[in-house]
Design a protein around this motif. Structure first.
Motif, short mmCIF file in Angstrom:
data_model
loop_
_atom_site.label_atom_id
_atom_site.label_comp_id
_atom_site.label_asym_id
_atom_site.label_seq_id
_atom_site.Cartn_x
_atom_site.Cartn_y
_atom_site.Cartn_z
N GLU A 11 49.64 78.65 58.14
CA GLU A 11 50.96 78.91 58.74
C GLU A 11 51.04 80.40 59.09
N GLU A 13 53.57 83.29 61.33
CA GLU A 13 54.82 83.50 62.05
C GLU A 13 55.01 84.99 62.34
N GLU A 21 57.67 80.63 64.52
CA GLU A 21 56.40 80.02 64.12
C GLU A 21 55.38 80.15 65.23
N ARG A 24 51.14 76.31 62.94
CA ARG A 24 51.75 75.39 61.98
C ARG A 24 50.72 74.40 61.45
#
Length: 271
Positions: A11, A13, A21, A24
């Motif tokens: 992940e 961001e 984001e 993902r």
């Protein structure tokens, strides 16, 4: 066979608020002696996913979840100094634009020596032998001439081969190449890819290759990871994805590649 590199549930961001984001739940693997190609359109998250492996995400971007394992050991939570020691020795990287990675006021030899000195303690003679050997591996017949040159005196293709030589000089187990041929003409591109593939075979080295070009993936990949919108949407052996892509993004990339190659194939040109 156990994977050399495993990325699980990644992940990423933006650091600014509100956060956005960028990647993902991305997961993929690289095996020793094989090339994994991460493909996708611009903005798909492929480069960020691979830059996260050696801890080289750009400013303003941060990893917020998932894990990265190298040789079975988690490395994404290592202290900065431990991760720095890992980079360049066990894991090396070749970037997209070679000219931006060199200081024009220093010779190639100065750059090379700085790379070696950061990771190994060698005598001047040992360092010279290592540099000459690495340059010979990437096709330079006159290594001394290349070492004496300044970056602006070499073409883009030559600089990319120098970068590859520097990356290989410390005998990495994993080479990460982020769009290494996108700024090169077709002849230089083919040569760099051939040299990279020869190094992979000769060293049993794993390669993580980022590209937007499915033609590059067709030439290089053992396995393919297709990314779209920050997610991994399809993975598999290269042959299987080319034969029967499932996700619409993969289908579009394969179709574009086939359309591009069809006129050449009709003329008997190998693609």
């Amino acid at each position: 066979m156990k994977a050399l590199l495993e990325v699980r549930g990644l992940e990423i961001e933006t650091a600014a608020r509100p956060a956005r984001e960028l990647v993902r739940g991305a997961s993929f693997s690289v095996f020793a002696g094989e090339t994994t190609c991460v493909v996708g359109a611009s903005g798909s998250g492929k480069s960020l996913s691979c830059l996260s492996v050696p801890g080289l995400l750009p400013p303003g971007v941060r990893k917020t979840g998932g894990e990265v394992r190298f040789r079975g050991e988690r490395i994404d939570n290592l202290p900065k100094e431990a991760l720095r020691r890992l980079r360049g020795t066990a894991i090396s990287m070749v970037m997209q634009n070679p000219m931006s990675c060199f200081d024009p006021v220093f010779t190639i030899k100065s750059h090379f020596l700085e790379t070696i000195a950061a990771h190994e303690r060698l005598s001047r003679r040992e360092a010279d032998e290592k540099m000459m050997s690495a340059l010979a591996e990437v096709g330079f017949d006159d290594g001394a001439k290349i070492l004496a040159a300044y970056p602006f005196q070499l073409s883009g293709g030559m600089l990319q081969r120098v970068m590859l030589a520097m990356a290989l000089s410390l005998d990495p187990a994993l080479l990460i190449a982020d769009e290494p041929t996108s700024d090169l003409d077709t002849v230089a591109q083919a040569r760099v890819l051939d040299l990279m593939d020869a190094a992979r075979r000769g060293r049993n080295m794993g390669v993580l290759l980022v590209t937007h070009d499915f033609g590059v993936a067709a030439k290089m990949a053992s396995s393919i990871v297709v990314m779209d919108g920050g997610q991994v949407v399809e993975t598999g052996e290269a042959g299987a994805i080319f034969a029967a892509p499932v996700h619409e993004s993969a289908k579009a990339l394969v179709a574009a590649h086939e359309k591009l190659c069809a006129p050449l194939a009709a003329e008997g040109v190998e693609v």
